[in-house]
Scaffold this motif. Structure first.
Motif, PDB file in Angstrom:
ATOM      1  N   LYS A  94       1.025  -1.069   0.277  1.00 10.75           N
ATOM      2  CA  LYS A  94       0.263  -0.215  -0.244  1.00 10.75           C
ATOM      3  C   LYS A  94       1.059   1.399  -0.148  1.00 10.75           C
ATOM      4  O   LYS A  94       1.917   0.776   0.394  1.00 10.75           O
ATOM      5  N   PRO A  95       0.324   2.532  -0.498  1.00  6.52           N
ATOM      6  CA  PRO A  95       0.756   3.712  -0.853  1.00  6.52           C
ATOM      7  C   PRO A  95       1.376   4.021   0.597  1.00  6.52           C
ATOM      8  O   PRO A  95       0.721   4.195   1.074  1.00  6.52           O
ATOM      9  N   SER A  96       2.313   5.212   0.699  1.00  8.15           N
ATOM     10  CA  SER A  96       2.654   5.745   2.111  1.00  8.15           C
ATOM     11  C   SER A  96       2.112   6.691   2.403  1.00  8.15           C
ATOM     12  O   SER A  96       1.361   7.490   3.722  1.00  8.15           O
ATOM     13  N   PHE A  97       1.201   7.297   0.946  1.00 10.13           N
ATOM     14  CA  PHE A  97       0.635   8.367   1.039  1.00 10.13           C
ATOM     15  C   PHE A  97      -0.714   7.870   1.226  1.00 10.13           C
ATOM     16  O   PHE A  97      -1.440   9.228   1.086  1.00 10.13           O
ATOM     17  N   LEU A  98      -1.074   7.129   1.187  1.00 12.67           N
ATOM     18  CA  LEU A  98      -2.727   6.705   2.137  1.00 12.67           C
ATOM     19  C   LEU A  98      -3.432   7.529   3.034  1.00 12.67           C
ATOM     20  O   LEU A  98      -4.559   7.778   2.710  1.00 12.67           O
ATOM     21  N   SER A  99      -2.538   8.074   3.968  1.00  9.42           N
ATOM     22  CA  SER A  99      -3.423   8.871   5.316  1.00  9.42           C
ATOM     23  C   SER A  99      -3.006  10.426   4.410  1.00  9.42           C
ATOM     24  O   SER A  99      -3.625  11.288   5.535  1.00  9.42           O
ATOM     25  N   ASN A 100      -2.722  10.982   3.443  1.00  4.46           N
ATOM     26  CA  ASN A 100      -2.375  12.531   3.136  1.00  4.46           C
ATOM     27  C   ASN A 100      -3.644  12.758   2.542  1.00  4.46           C
ATOM     28  O   ASN A 100      -3.893  14.310   1.902  1.00  4.46           O
ATOM     29  N   TYR A 101      -4.633  11.625   2.238  1.00  2.00           N
ATOM     30  CA  TYR A 101      -5.622  12.299   0.951  1.00  2.00           C
ATOM     31  C   TYR A 101      -7.368  11.777   1.947  1.00  2.00           C
ATOM     32  O   TYR A 101      -7.206  10.720   2.396  1.00  2.00           O
ATOM     33  N   GLU A 102      -8.171  12.240   1.470  1.00  2.00           N
ATOM     34  CA  GLU A 102      -9.636  11.417   1.835  1.00  2.00           C
ATOM     35  C   GLU A 102      -9.921  10.044   1.141  1.00  2.00           C
ATOM     36  O   GLU A 102     -10.593   9.735   1.407  1.00  2.00           O
ATOM     37  N   TYR A 103      -9.506  10.126  -0.333  1.00  2.00           N
ATOM     38  CA  TYR A 103     -10.217   8.844  -1.220  1.00  2.00           C
ATOM     39  C   TYR A 103      -9.026   8.839  -1.972  1.00  2.00           C
ATOM     40  O   TYR A 103      -8.391   9.597  -2.945  1.00  2.00           O
ATOM     41  N   ILE A 104      -8.223   7.670  -1.631  1.00  2.00           N
ATOM     42  CA  ILE A 104      -7.514   7.369  -3.117  1.00  2.00           C
ATOM     43  C   ILE A 104      -8.047   5.565  -3.642  1.00  2.00           C
ATOM     44  O   ILE A 104      -8.916   4.899  -3.070  1.00  2.00           O
ATOM     45  N   ARG A 105      -8.004   5.864  -5.002  1.00  2.00           N
ATOM     46  CA  ARG A 105      -8.060   4.254  -5.470  1.00  2.00           C
ATOM     47  C   ARG A 105      -7.277   3.637  -6.588  1.00  2.00           C
ATOM     48  O   ARG A 105      -6.308   4.417  -7.072  1.00  2.00           O
ATOM     49  N   THR A 106      -7.317   2.645  -6.685  1.00  2.00           N
ATOM     50  CA  THR A 106      -6.618   2.050  -7.691  1.00  2.00           C
ATOM     51  C   THR A 106      -7.416   2.427  -9.836  1.00  2.00           C
ATOM     52  O   THR A 106      -7.728   1.987  -9.291  1.00  2.00           O
ATOM     53  N   VAL A 107      -6.264   3.001  -9.984  1.00  2.00           N
ATOM     54  CA  VAL A 107      -7.104   2.825 -11.260  1.00  2.00           C
ATOM     55  C   VAL A 107      -6.632   1.882 -12.083  1.00  2.00           C
ATOM     56  O   VAL A 107      -7.108   1.356 -13.145  1.00  2.00           O
ATOM     57  N   ASN A 108      -5.623   1.107 -12.166  1.00  2.00           N
ATOM     58  CA  ASN A 108      -5.365  -0.400 -12.701  1.00  2.00           C
ATOM     59  C   ASN A 108      -3.295  -1.136 -12.050  1.00  2.00           C
ATOM     60  O   ASN A 108      -3.304  -0.273 -11.392  1.00  2.00           O
ATOM     61  N   LEU A 109      -2.837  -1.945 -13.260  1.00  2.00           N
ATOM     62  CA  LEU A 109      -1.787  -2.080 -12.153  1.00  2.00           C
ATOM     63  C   LEU A 109      -1.185  -2.918 -13.204  1.00  2.00           C
ATOM     64  O   LEU A 109      -2.465  -3.865 -14.417  1.00  2.00           O
ATOM     65  N   LYS A 110      -0.248  -3.394 -13.255  1.00  2.00           N
ATOM     66  CA  LYS A 110       0.593  -4.870 -14.212  1.00  2.00           C
ATOM     67  C   LYS A 110       1.554  -4.479 -14.028  1.00  2.00           C
ATOM     68  O   LYS A 110       2.146  -4.448 -12.549  1.00  2.00           O
ATOM     69  N   THR A 111       2.232  -6.358 -14.460  1.00  2.00           N
ATOM     70  CA  THR A 111       3.296  -6.778 -14.020  1.00  2.00           C
ATOM     71  C   THR A 111       4.828  -6.610 -13.995  1.00  2.00           C
ATOM     72  O   THR A 111       4.254  -7.234 -16.164  1.00  2.00           O
ATOM     73  N   ASP A 112       5.823  -6.912 -14.727  1.00  2.00           N
ATOM     74  CA  ASP A 112       6.839  -7.336 -14.804  1.00  2.00           C
ATOM     75  C   ASP A 112       7.522  -7.811 -13.880  1.00  2.00           C
ATOM     76  O   ASP A 112       7.888  -7.479 -13.310  1.00  2.00           O
ATOM     77  N   LYS A 113       7.657  -9.591 -14.269  1.00  2.00           N
ATOM     78  CA  LYS A 113       8.779 -10.630 -13.157  1.00  2.00           C
ATOM     79  C   LYS A 113       8.002 -10.220 -12.395  1.00  2.00           C
ATOM     80  O   LYS A 113       6.890 -10.336 -11.386  1.00  2.00           O
TER      81      LYS A 113
END
Length: 373
Positions: free
Chosen positions: A300-319
């Motif tokens: 989870k991101p370190s800036f989670l508590s700095n914002y009222e609302y956070i959402r994951t837009v997209n994700l991908k993997t490489d190895k």
């Protein structure tokens, strides 16, 4: 770079007014082309060869596609319609997409296919048909058919549609909700698309509703070379639905690493080894064979508590690296967007970077991972 294949079902209109809102006219002053990622944490070398893309407006009716990496930014002329919120894919294939508002589509090296269930169903029409269009990339031959769909009644509503390919065979899927007074049943129906005439043959029919609630979240679906995976959740349960394409058999599995309460799935992805679920902005890597959690620490991101609302837009993997795009908002102001790289097995954050603002120079779209890298 290997891509995860992602199916998103907040179905976007190909030709509907108001889907995406273009920004106001760009001033005649030279366009600011200084697009850089701002380092927030870690080493940006962790981004490797990742490329992000977006579209900017450079003049009246003139647009460019931007490709942003850890080292540089490049631009290429493109087409974009700010009224309908569509780019080159639609504008270069108007014959394919015409009349297919809110269509789902699928593309491979040989053809592009588009599908849309009767938009008037169930209130304006009781006809259960789907329009399927297929355009050959080599010959530009267009085939468009209105195909009857069996097993659907007027007390059901079309919640989601999907197109996908498995082992050279195309499939059309539809998620149905029954909102009658006596039932809140949800169903997944999958139909095989016949290659010659685009007719449908039902191969799978699965009950999706979970006990204990009138509503089940059924918004996330992905497929790989063997199975369809779908997350089902409500306030009492969290299940992973699998459908095996070889046998058409389905199974609902319990994933103990997820809390039953206030669990909101933001993103869902799959590759050859794992599937990835982002829940309340925290990412989990799950082994596809054992269904055990791969990452030791919560991602989870370190800036989670700095914002009222956070959402994951997209994700991908490489190895062994997971790349995640986040949108973050506070005080109802314009949101910030971040890219975060995690080491998969440990779960440790390798890098966090803030993406450049697109205010007054973009077209109202979020950054996405490039189609090809």
């Amino acid at each position: 770079m290997k891509f995860t294949r992602i199916i998103t079902f907040s179905i976007i209109s190909a030709l509907s007014i108001g889907t995406l809102v273009g920004v106001a006219e760009v001033n005649k002053a030279p366009i600011d082309r200084k697009f850089t990622i701002k380092d927030e944490k870690g080493n940006r070398e962790a981004l490797g060869g990742v490329t992000l893309q977006n579209t900017i407006k450079v003049d009246t009716n003139k647009y460019e596609k931007m490709a942003l990496t850890k080292d540089k930014v490049t631009f290429q002329k493109t087409k974009y319609d700010p009224i309908f919120g569509v780019g080159e894919k639609v504008l270069n294939n108007k014959d394919l997409y015409r009349g297919m508002n809110y269509a789902v589509d699928y593309e491979n090296d040989k053809f592009t296919m588009v599908a849309k269930f009767n938009p008037k169903f169930p209130y304006g029409s009781n006809e259960t048909f789907v329009t399927i269009a297929k355009k050959d990339k080599k010959t530009n031959n267009l085939q468009k058919e209105q195909i009857s769909v069996t097993g659907i009644t007027t007390n059901q509503q079309i919640d989601q549609e999907m197109l996908f390919e498995n082992n050279g065979v195309m499939y059309y899927g539809v998620v149905l909700r029954n909102w009658s007074a006596n039932s809140s049943q949800s169903l997944l129906r999958i139909y095989q698309i016949q290659q010659n005439n685009l007719h449908l043959k039902e191969v799978t029919n699965v009950e999706l509703s979970l006990p204990g609630s009138d509503y089940t979240d059924i918004s996330r679906i992905v497929v790989d070379e063997k199975k369809l995976f779908m997350v089902l959740s409500n306030q009492q349960a969290f299940k992973l639905l699998t459908v095996d394409f070889a046998t058409n058999k389905s199974e609902k599995l319990t994933l103990p690493m997820f809390s039953k309460d206030n669990t909101y799935v933001e993103a869902f992805s799959v590759d050859e080894n794992n599937f990835y679920i982002s829940v309340n902005s925290t990412v989990f890597a799950i082994d596809k064979k054992t269904y055990l959690q791969v990452n030791k620490e919560a991602m989870k991101p370190s800036f989670l508590s700095n914002y009222e609302y956070i959402r994951t837009v997209n994700l991908k993997t490489d190895k062994e690296t997971i790349y995640v795009l986040y949108e973050a908002y506070k005080n109802n102001n314009q949101g910030d967007m971040f890219i975060v790289a995690y080491e998969m097995k440990s779960g440790k954050t390798l890098y966090e970077g803030k993406l450049p603002s697109m205010t007054d120079r973009g077209v109202g779209e979020s950054f996405t991972f490039a189609d090809k890298e």
